[in-house]
Design a protein around this motif. Structure first.
Motif, PDB file in Angstrom:
ATOM      1  N   HIS A 119       1.250  11.659  -7.348  1.00  0.00           N
ATOM      2  CA  HIS A 119       1.909  12.021  -6.076  1.00  0.00           C
ATOM      3  C   HIS A 119       2.064  13.522  -5.510  1.00  0.00           C
ATOM      4  O   HIS A 119       2.086  14.292  -6.491  1.00  0.00           O
ATOM      5  N   VAL A 120       1.945  13.854  -4.435  1.00  0.00           N
ATOM      6  CA  VAL A 120       2.276  15.123  -4.026  1.00  0.00           C
ATOM      7  C   VAL A 120       3.738  15.464  -4.041  1.00  0.00           C
ATOM      8  O   VAL A 120       4.577  14.486  -4.096  1.00  0.00           O
ATOM      9  N   PRO A 121       3.991  16.649  -4.130  1.00  0.00           N
ATOM     10  CA  PRO A 121       3.155  17.796  -4.434  1.00  0.00           C
ATOM     11  C   PRO A 121       2.578  17.818  -5.566  1.00  0.00           C
ATOM     12  O   PRO A 121       3.291  17.644  -6.561  1.00  0.00           O
ATOM     13  N   ALA A 146      13.711   9.501  -5.447  1.00  0.00           N
ATOM     14  CA  ALA A 146      12.631   8.993  -4.454  1.00  0.00           C
ATOM     15  C   ALA A 146      11.138   9.598  -5.051  1.00  0.00           C
ATOM     16  O   ALA A 146      10.661   9.041  -5.753  1.00  0.00           O
ATOM     17  N   THR A 147      10.766  10.674  -4.295  1.00  0.00           N
ATOM     18  CA  THR A 147       9.398  10.961  -4.501  1.00  0.00           C
ATOM     19  C   THR A 147       9.364  12.398  -4.803  1.00  0.00           C
ATOM     20  O   THR A 147      10.587  13.140  -4.618  1.00  0.00           O
ATOM     21  N   GLY A 148       8.445  13.228  -5.356  1.00  0.00           N
ATOM     22  CA  GLY A 148       8.162  14.356  -5.547  1.00  0.00           C
ATOM     23  C   GLY A 148       8.531  15.349  -4.387  1.00  0.00           C
ATOM     24  O   GLY A 148       8.936  16.505  -4.437  1.00  0.00           O
ATOM     25  N   ASP A 149       8.219  14.827  -3.382  1.00  0.00           N
ATOM     26  CA  ASP A 149       8.241  15.566  -1.961  1.00  0.00           C
ATOM     27  C   ASP A 149       9.259  15.529  -1.310  1.00  0.00           C
ATOM     28  O   ASP A 149       9.497  15.882   0.104  1.00  0.00           O
ATOM     29  N   ARG A 150      10.284  14.545  -1.641  1.00  0.00           N
ATOM     30  CA  ARG A 150      11.849  14.421  -1.054  1.00  0.00           C
ATOM     31  C   ARG A 150      12.795  14.864  -1.883  1.00  0.00           C
ATOM     32  O   ARG A 150      13.033  14.845  -3.131  1.00  0.00           O
ATOM     33  N   VAL A 151      13.679  15.300  -0.990  1.00  0.00           N
ATOM     34  CA  VAL A 151      15.048  15.973  -1.818  1.00  0.00           C
ATOM     35  C   VAL A 151      15.877  14.624  -2.050  1.00  0.00           C
ATOM     36  O   VAL A 151      15.696  13.710  -1.390  1.00  0.00           O
ATOM     37  N   GLY A 184      10.810  -0.342   3.696  1.00  0.00           N
ATOM     38  CA  GLY A 184       9.705   0.676   3.957  1.00  0.00           C
ATOM     39  C   GLY A 184       9.915   1.904   2.945  1.00  0.00           C
ATOM     40  O   GLY A 184      10.896   1.835   2.332  1.00  0.00           O
ATOM     41  N   ILE A 185       9.063   2.701   3.164  1.00  0.00           N
ATOM     42  CA  ILE A 185       9.174   3.902   2.112  1.00  0.00           C
ATOM     43  C   ILE A 185      10.657   4.584   2.294  1.00  0.00           C
ATOM     44  O   ILE A 185      10.850   5.042   3.458  1.00  0.00           O
ATOM     45  N   ALA A 186      11.276   4.552   1.296  1.00  0.00           N
ATOM     46  CA  ALA A 186      12.752   5.095   1.272  1.00  0.00           C
ATOM     47  C   ALA A 186      12.858   6.588   1.196  1.00  0.00           C
ATOM     48  O   ALA A 186      12.041   7.254   0.481  1.00  0.00           O
ATOM     49  N   ALA A 223       0.854  -1.178  -0.046  1.00  0.00           N
ATOM     50  CA  ALA A 223       0.111   0.126  -0.125  1.00  0.00           C
ATOM     51  C   ALA A 223       0.620   1.251  -0.080  1.00  0.00           C
ATOM     52  O   ALA A 223       0.412   2.601   0.114  1.00  0.00           O
ATOM     53  N   THR A 224       2.189   1.246   0.002  1.00  0.00           N
ATOM     54  CA  THR A 224       3.216   2.221  -0.194  1.00  0.00           C
ATOM     55  C   THR A 224       3.994   1.939  -1.470  1.00  0.00           C
ATOM     56  O   THR A 224       4.020   0.708  -1.816  1.00  0.00           O
ATOM     57  N   SER A 225       4.890   2.993  -1.721  1.00  0.00           N
ATOM     58  CA  SER A 225       5.721   2.774  -3.009  1.00  0.00           C
ATOM     59  C   SER A 225       7.008   1.926  -2.991  1.00  0.00           C
ATOM     60  O   SER A 225       7.061   0.893  -3.606  1.00  0.00           O
ATOM     61  N   ASN A 275      -0.036  20.197  10.778  1.00  0.00           N
ATOM     62  CA  ASN A 275       0.474  19.148  11.560  1.00  0.00           C
ATOM     63  C   ASN A 275       1.089  18.211  10.746  1.00  0.00           C
ATOM     64  O   ASN A 275       0.987  17.026  10.810  1.00  0.00           O
ATOM     65  N   HIS A 276       1.715  18.654   9.808  1.00  0.00           N
ATOM     66  CA  HIS A 276       2.349  17.724   8.975  1.00  0.00           C
ATOM     67  C   HIS A 276       3.999  17.788   8.862  1.00  0.00           C
ATOM     68  O   HIS A 276       4.504  18.931   8.980  1.00  0.00           O
ATOM     69  N   GLY A 277       4.559  16.867   8.143  1.00  0.00           N
ATOM     70  CA  GLY A 277       5.891  17.187   7.942  1.00  0.00           C
ATOM     71  C   GLY A 277       5.996  17.880   6.596  1.00  0.00           C
ATOM     72  O   GLY A 277       5.236  18.987   6.651  1.00  0.00           O
ATOM     73  N   HIS A 278       6.830  17.665   5.841  1.00  0.00           N
ATOM     74  CA  HIS A 278       6.940  18.514   4.470  1.00  0.00           C
ATOM     75  C   HIS A 278       7.221  20.076   4.589  1.00  0.00           C
ATOM     76  O   HIS A 278       6.735  20.751   3.924  1.00  0.00           O
ATOM     77  N   ASP A 279       8.091  20.210   5.836  1.00  0.00           N
ATOM     78  CA  ASP A 279       8.286  21.411   5.935  1.00  0.00           C
ATOM     79  C   ASP A 279      10.010  21.793   6.212  1.00  0.00           C
ATOM     80  O   ASP A 279      10.426  22.577   6.870  1.00  0.00           O
TER      81      ASP A 279
END
Ligand code: NG6
Ligand code: CA
Length: 511
Positions: free
Chosen positions: A278-280, A165-170, A98-100, A76-78, A218-222
């Motif tokens: 995927h986000v963003p 990785a993903t669009g929301d990860r450096v 797990g999610i890398a 259920a995750t990438s 209340n989320h990461g991505h900051d």
């Protein structure tokens, strides 16, 4: 001793490894293009009943190919989902799947057997374009400013153009053949998931700099701010190499098309992982406003456009007929996954999960039951199939297609399901395993979710993830929405299905 291998679908008896030749002397092997969407749910495409968004290109493949209604991603995750697809091994057999993070080391080890390497052995030129999310480099060498190895090449991809990785990860850069694209050596890239770089502004301190998207409350991505969007992780430098979110679909789709153009004369295998949806979610301006659902809906339109570009490239070169196109998703849908893109507010009566319960991260079926379309006009009749199929079988099925015998240690959980994937066998697997915060199994009408303790994964609640200390059993023939847990009334079924899971856990190989 030479083995005679019969290709059931190609109708050709051949000697040795591969030597399928049509009358004109050209290879008759079909090309294979896997389009793996990110987070597109069972109900997100018009071919699967969506009406607030139109996906004509996907729908064209669905109506000329086989559209599956009971097809499953492995997780259920990438990361675990992609790991399983490319290795034919259940990701839960390894703890490090797990999610890398964006700086994760190569998860699939170069010594492991992989699907793309098997395709190479079968005579294909192989390429991966788009989302990777399986780590790169190792403890000894993760040189962002040099050659990152091991990477896709070591796992069997001749060509790669990837997002690590993903669009929301450096790091927010493309890697072509394991080197950052457009990197200025005077402005090297630095990446950290431990601590910020002094002097680099962070999303949490500088909301005024988040001009494109702000994180959900209340989320990461900051953390690092790249192009007006704050991300997970810290990075510095590489200004000339940074991707532009609104151009990601254009960039990666053009590389997918270029790979097709370059290899059109000989069999190729293209694994194309889209960034959509995927986000963003920052679709290109030409897609904005195409739906009334804001960025999430428009990203689905952008995804469909990418599919259309692939179809057009194949068609233009006269190879659409004998190319197997598989369109599917790495996991189920999520609406708010961390950015204030108004996806929840604008959803209306669109149901990303279709009639199913849950979504991404969830043990309920919307977590892993995904759209799945196989298009191969040369050899397949169009239709709809309810066969029980899983992405875990891509490896052994494509091996069978090409007459490849799998070595003992290859693809331990992958079965040859070519007949069901091509629409001939309407039953498919005996059972399908699904991984989320726990393990589930589907067999016939029944779905069993192993009891598990644990916290729900943000943004879900425990009710939505299906993580429950009690065993759960659902009769999908009457209750596809998994509303009524009938475990207590059916102890024999519970015992049977839980034994399947135990058995799979205890035996390292199920094929
Ligand atoms: C989660 C992120 C989510 C997304 C997901 C990976 C948080 C709270 N959530 O950890 O936004 O990035 O990982 O998605 O950080 S996947 O489709 O690649 O698995
Ligand atoms: Ca995903």
């Amino acid at each position: 001793m030479k083995k005679i291998i019969y290709f059931p679908l190609l109708g050709t008896a051949v000697c040795g490894n591969f030597a399928v030749h049509a009358a004109d002397g050209k290879s008759d092997q079909p090309n294979v293009v896997v389009i793996l969407a990110d987070d597109i749910g069972y109900g997100d495409l018009s071919a699967y009943g969506a009406h607030r968004v139109k996906t004509p290109n996907v729908d064209r493949l669905a109506s000329n190919g086989v559209r599956f209604t009971n097809a499953h991603a492995v997780a259920a995750t990438s990361t675990p989902s992609r790991y399983s697809l490319l290795t034919g091994q259940y990701a839960f057999r390894r703890k490090d799947t797990g999610i890398a993070r964006g700086d994760a080391f190569t998860i699939i080890k170069p010594e492991q057997e992989t699907l793309p390497r098997m395709m190479q052995q079968a005579g294909y030129t192989t390429g991966v374009v788009g989302k990777w999310h399986l780590g790169i480099g190792d403890e000894k060498s993760q040189d962002w400013n040099g050659f990152l190895t091991p990477g896709p090449k070591d796992l069997g991809f001749d060509y790669s153009y990837i997002m690590a990785a993903t669009g929301d990860r450096v790091p927010c850069v493309y890697l072509e053949n394991q080197r950052i694209v457009n990197l200025d050596p005077n402005d090297p890239v630095e990446v950290s998931y431990e601590k910020p770089f002094p002097g680099e502004p962070l999303g949490k301190d500088h909301p005024e700099m988040l001009t494109v998207l702000k994180p959900s409350v209340n989320h990461g991505h900051d953390m690092a701010i790249v192009n007006g969007v704050s991300r997970i992780g810290y990075m510095r430098g590489g200004k000339s190499a940074l991707w532009k979110d609104e151009n990601i679909a254009d960039s990666i789709t053009s590389k997918a098309v270029a790979f097709i153009e370059k290899n059109k004369e000989n069999p190729f295998f293209l694994y194309f992982g889209t960034n959509d949806i995927h986000v963003p979610r920052v679709p290109h301006p030409r897609f904005r406003g195409q739906t009334e659902m804001g960025a999430r809906g428009d990203a689905i339109v952008e995804f469909d456009w990418s599919v259309g570009q692939v179809i057009a490239a194949l068609e233009k070169n006269g190879i659409l007929e004998n190319t197997i196109i598989i369109v599917t998703s790495d996991n189920g849908p999520v609406v708010d996954d961390g950015y204030q893109d108004r996806a929840v507010e604008l959803l209306g009566d669109h149901k990303p999960w279709g009639p199913l319960r849950g979504g991404k991260y969830s043990a309920f079926d919307a977590g892993t039951r995904v759209p799945f379309i196989v298009h191969w006009p040369a050899k397949m009749k169009a239709g709809i199939s309810n066969a029980l199929v899983s992405q875990i079988d891509m490896y052994a099925s494509l091996a069978a297609l090409n007459g490849q015998t799998l070595p003992e240690n290859a693809a331990p959980d992958s079965q040859n399901q070519l007949k069901s994937w091509t629409g001939k066998d309407k039953k498919g697997r005996k059972y399908v395993m699904e991984q989320s915060g726990t393990l589930s199994v589907i067999k016939g009408n029944w779905k069993y979710i192993e009891p598990a303790k644990g916290e729900a994964y943000w943004p879900l609640t425990n009710t939505e993830t299906g993580i429950n200390p009690e065993p759960q059993l659902y009769d999908l023939s009457k209750d596809i929405g998994e509303k009524s847990n009938v475990a207590a009334q059916n102890p024999k079924k519970v015992a049977e299905l839980s034994a399947i899971i135990q058995n799979v856990k205890n035996t390292p190989k199920t094929r």
